[in-house]
Motif scaffolding. Structure first.
Motif, PDB file in Angstrom:
ATOM      1  N   ALA A 135      38.872  23.202 -24.093  1.00 37.63           N
ATOM      2  CA  ALA A 135      38.842  22.898 -25.522  1.00 37.63           C
ATOM      3  C   ALA A 135      38.217  21.532 -25.747  1.00 37.63           C
ATOM      4  O   ALA A 135      38.141  20.705 -24.827  1.00 37.63           O
ATOM      5  N   THR A 136      37.754  21.302 -26.970  1.00 32.09           N
ATOM      6  CA  THR A 136      37.242  19.983 -27.347  1.00 32.09           C
ATOM      7  C   THR A 136      37.874  19.562 -28.665  1.00 32.09           C
ATOM      8  O   THR A 136      38.259  20.398 -29.483  1.00 32.09           O
ATOM      9  N   ILE A 137      37.965  18.254 -28.847  1.00 37.05           N
ATOM     10  CA  ILE A 137      38.527  17.691 -30.072  1.00 37.05           C
ATOM     11  C   ILE A 137      37.740  16.433 -30.424  1.00 37.05           C
ATOM     12  O   ILE A 137      37.370  15.661 -29.538  1.00 37.05           O
ATOM     13  N   GLU A 138      37.447  16.245 -31.698  1.00 35.89           N
ATOM     14  CA  GLU A 138      36.734  15.050 -32.138  1.00 35.89           C
ATOM     15  C   GLU A 138      37.738  14.011 -32.629  1.00 35.89           C
ATOM     16  O   GLU A 138      38.624  14.331 -33.430  1.00 35.89           O
ATOM     17  N   ILE A 139      37.593  12.780 -32.149  1.00 39.16           N
ATOM     18  CA  ILE A 139      38.521  11.719 -32.541  1.00 39.16           C
ATOM     19  C   ILE A 139      37.766  10.419 -32.813  1.00 39.16           C
ATOM     20  O   ILE A 139      36.661  10.206 -32.315  1.00 39.16           O
ATOM     21  N   THR A 140      38.374   9.567 -33.599  1.00 44.23           N
ATOM     22  CA  THR A 140      37.912   8.194 -33.771  1.00 44.23           C
ATOM     23  C   THR A 140      39.121   7.333 -34.100  1.00 44.23           C
ATOM     24  O   THR A 140      40.037   7.775 -34.812  1.00 44.23           O
ATOM     25  N   ASP A 141      39.163   6.152 -33.532  1.00 48.50           N
ATOM     26  CA  ASP A 141      40.301   5.243 -33.697  1.00 48.50           C
ATOM     27  C   ASP A 141      41.614   5.922 -33.303  1.00 48.50           C
ATOM     28  O   ASP A 141      42.642   5.768 -33.966  1.00 48.50           O
ATOM     29  N   MET A 142      41.549   6.681 -32.223  1.00 47.77           N
ATOM     30  CA  MET A 142      42.712   7.393 -31.712  1.00 47.77           C
ATOM     31  C   MET A 142      42.708   7.352 -30.184  1.00 47.77           C
ATOM     32  O   MET A 142      41.685   7.094 -29.553  1.00 47.77           O
ATOM     33  N   ALA A 143      43.880   7.639 -29.625  1.00 49.06           N
ATOM     34  CA  ALA A 143      44.016   7.741 -28.168  1.00 49.06           C
ATOM     35  C   ALA A 143      44.404   9.169 -27.814  1.00 49.06           C
ATOM     36  O   ALA A 143      45.001   9.888 -28.625  1.00 49.06           O
ATOM     37  N   ILE A 144      44.051   9.583 -26.618  1.00 50.14           N
ATOM     38  CA  ILE A 144      44.459  10.900 -26.123  1.00 50.14           C
ATOM     39  C   ILE A 144      44.798  10.777 -24.643  1.00 50.14           C
ATOM     40  O   ILE A 144      44.075  10.141 -23.880  1.00 50.14           O
ATOM     41  N   SER A 145      45.928  11.349 -24.261  1.00 50.64           N
ATOM     42  CA  SER A 145      46.358  11.338 -22.859  1.00 50.64           C
ATOM     43  C   SER A 145      46.725  12.749 -22.443  1.00 50.64           C
ATOM     44  O   SER A 145      47.289  13.511 -23.235  1.00 50.64           O
ATOM     45  N   THR A 146      46.411  13.080 -21.203  1.00 46.66           N
ATOM     46  CA  THR A 146      46.736  14.400 -20.670  1.00 46.66           C
ATOM     47  C   THR A 146      47.540  14.263 -19.383  1.00 46.66           C
ATOM     48  O   THR A 146      47.184  13.488 -18.496  1.00 46.66           O
ATOM     49  N   SER A 147      48.621  15.020 -19.309  1.00 45.84           N
ATOM     50  CA  SER A 147      49.403  15.131 -18.077  1.00 45.84           C
ATOM     51  C   SER A 147      49.286  16.570 -17.589  1.00 45.84           C
ATOM     52  O   SER A 147      49.448  17.508 -18.374  1.00 45.84           O
ATOM     53  N   GLY A 148      48.974  16.741 -16.299  1.00 45.13           N
ATOM     54  CA  GLY A 148      48.808  18.091 -15.777  1.00 45.13           C
ATOM     55  C   GLY A 148      49.348  18.240 -14.367  1.00 45.13           C
ATOM     56  O   GLY A 148      49.508  17.258 -13.641  1.00 45.13           O
ATOM     57  N   ASP A 149      49.595  19.488 -13.993  1.00 42.91           N
ATOM     58  CA  ASP A 149      50.148  19.765 -12.661  1.00 42.91           C
ATOM     59  C   ASP A 149      49.066  20.004 -11.616  1.00 42.91           C
ATOM     60  O   ASP A 149      49.344  20.470 -10.514  1.00 42.91           O
ATOM     61  N   TYR A 150      47.808  19.678 -11.956  1.00 41.72           N
ATOM     62  CA  TYR A 150      46.670  20.013 -11.105  1.00 41.72           C
ATOM     63  C   TYR A 150      46.017  18.805 -10.424  1.00 41.72           C
ATOM     64  O   TYR A 150      45.082  18.963  -9.649  1.00 41.72           O
ATOM     65  N   GLU A 151      46.487  17.597 -10.719  1.00 41.96           N
ATOM     66  CA  GLU A 151      45.863  16.409 -10.138  1.00 41.96           C
ATOM     67  C   GLU A 151      46.439  16.069  -8.761  1.00 41.96           C
ATOM     68  O   GLU A 151      45.722  15.969  -7.776  1.00 41.96           O
ATOM     69  N   ARG A 152      47.735  15.870  -8.715  1.00 39.83           N
ATOM     70  CA  ARG A 152      48.401  15.537  -7.446  1.00 39.83           C
ATOM     71  C   ARG A 152      49.467  16.590  -7.179  1.00 39.83           C
ATOM     72  O   ARG A 152      50.502  16.608  -7.835  1.00 39.83           O
ATOM     73  N   TYR A 153      49.196  17.446  -6.231  1.00 40.73           N
ATOM     74  CA  TYR A 153      50.141  18.524  -5.953  1.00 40.73           C
ATOM     75  C   TYR A 153      49.913  19.089  -4.555  1.00 40.73           C
ATOM     76  O   TYR A 153      48.898  18.834  -3.907  1.00 40.73           O
ATOM     77  N   PHE A 154      50.878  19.865  -4.104  1.00 35.56           N
ATOM     78  CA  PHE A 154      50.717  20.660  -2.891  1.00 35.56           C
ATOM     79  C   PHE A 154      51.547  21.923  -3.076  1.00 35.56           C
ATOM     80  O   PHE A 154      52.411  21.998  -3.962  1.00 35.56           O
ATOM     81  N   ILE A 155      51.263  22.925  -2.272  1.00 32.89           N
ATOM     82  CA  ILE A 155      51.958  24.208  -2.397  1.00 32.89           C
ATOM     83  C   ILE A 155      52.655  24.544  -1.085  1.00 32.89           C
ATOM     84  O   ILE A 155      52.047  24.497  -0.014  1.00 32.89           O
ATOM     85  N   ILE A 156      53.944  24.847  -1.188  1.00 30.85           N
ATOM     86  CA  ILE A 156      54.740  25.271  -0.036  1.00 30.85           C
ATOM     87  C   ILE A 156      55.434  26.577  -0.405  1.00 30.85           C
ATOM     88  O   ILE A 156      56.113  26.654  -1.439  1.00 30.85           O
ATOM     89  N   ASP A 157      55.257  27.590   0.431  1.00 32.15           N
ATOM     90  CA  ASP A 157      55.867  28.906   0.174  1.00 32.15           C
ATOM     91  C   ASP A 157      55.551  29.398  -1.238  1.00 32.15           C
ATOM     92  O   ASP A 157      56.438  29.854  -1.976  1.00 32.15           O
ATOM     93  N   ARG A 158      54.288  29.236  -1.637  1.00 29.46           N
ATOM     94  CA  ARG A 158      53.761  29.721  -2.922  1.00 29.46           C
ATOM     95  C   ARG A 158      54.333  28.978  -4.130  1.00 29.46           C
ATOM     96  O   ARG A 158      54.135  29.394  -5.267  1.00 29.46           O
ATOM     97  N   LYS A 159      55.035  27.883  -3.902  1.00 33.48           N
ATOM     98  CA  LYS A 159      55.565  27.075  -5.001  1.00 33.48           C
ATOM     99  C   LYS A 159      54.774  25.774  -5.110  1.00 33.48           C
ATOM    100  O   LYS A 159      54.533  25.100  -4.106  1.00 33.48           O
ATOM    101  N   ARG A 160      54.373  25.436  -6.333  1.00 31.75           N
ATOM    102  CA  ARG A 160      53.586  24.231  -6.584  1.00 31.75           C
ATOM    103  C   ARG A 160      54.515  23.036  -6.819  1.00 31.75           C
ATOM    104  O   ARG A 160      55.378  23.064  -7.694  1.00 31.75           O
TER     105      ARG A 160
END
Length: 247
Positions: A135-160
């Motif tokens: 997705a995309t969003i247009e902003i001005t004079d605003m902040a946006i932060s994203t937290s996700g489970d895909y940056e630092r992770y590992f999988i053990i027994d099919r669990k993330r």
């Protein structure tokens, strides 16, 4: 200043975001891809409680009620840094720009073509380059932060296992895949993206609506949830993502 805002975010999210989680985060090593022993996590959980922070403005001091407590500013420091960077740029007479610090963005003014800044929101389950931006969003004079489970992770027994931990359990949260928050300040978007991730889509959207903050949540099933104000502004990219959107 940053500690006050962190404690505020901790309170508003009911402890979903908690800067005293440091004693638990130090147990996890996502580089070595190792999970700590359950016993060690349980031993340290009593040290996690933002209510045990005593801030004294007059003496500019911080007191932690329990020995062994550790403050972890990882969930607010980047947003704070982005805010301060924009303030510094404005003091130098710069009228517009965009500051990006590893997932935390703050835009001010307009682009050279007099249009708002267009920000891409990453697909948390990218299968190919065409699906990298959901997705995309247009902003001005605003902040946006994203937290996700895909940056630092590992999988053990099919669990993330990922770096966004529930302060109440000490383990990774599996209610969401990603959370993006849009507000005036990075010291709001950064901690609330983490706190809302922990709360989950239903509670998260409800809290954001109550506070008048915009957000986009991708839940554990890949469905996209947005605040009412954002629905007309957000452009969903890709057929698979359009089909998964919920209003």
């Amino acid at each position: 200043e940053v500690l006050e805002k962190a404690v505020y975010a901790s309170g508003k999210t009911g402890g979903g975001f908690d800067i005293t989680i440091g004693s638990v985060t130090t147990l996890w090593d996502f580089h070595k891809r190792t999970k700590p022993e359950d016993k060690k996590i349980k031993e340290r959980l009593p040290l996690v409680n933002y209510k045990n922070i005593i801030l004294n403005k007059k003496s500019s001091s911080v007191y932690l009620k329990k020995s062994g407590m550790l403050i972890d500013l990882g969930g607010i420091a980047k947003g704070y840094a982005a805010d301060k960077a924009v303030e510094a740029l404005k003091r130098e007479g710069i009228k517009s720009g965009l500051v990006s610090i590893s997932g935390d963005i703050k835009a001010f003014g307009l682009k050279p073509d007099s249009k708002p800044w267009k920000i891409g929101i990453r697909n948390p389950r990218t299968e190919n380059k065409e699906d990298e931006i959901m997705a995309t969003i247009e902003i001005t004079d605003m902040a946006i932060s994203t937290s996700g489970d895909y940056e630092r992770y590992f999988i053990i027994d099919r669990k993330r296992y990922h770096h966004i931990l529930n302060p109440k359990t000490g383990y990774s949260v599996d209610e969401c895949r990603s959370v993006s928050i849009i507000a005036k300040d990075g010291t709001v978007t950064d901690p609330f993206s983490t706190g809302i991730f922990v709360l989950g889509a239903e509670k998260g959207i409800k809290l954001l609506e109550e506070m008048g903050i915009d957000g986009i949540i991708v839940d554990k099933n890949g469905k996209i949830h947005t605040t009412l104000n954002l629905r007309a502004k957000l452009e969903i990219i890709g057929n698979s993502q359009r089909q998964k959107r919920t209003d």
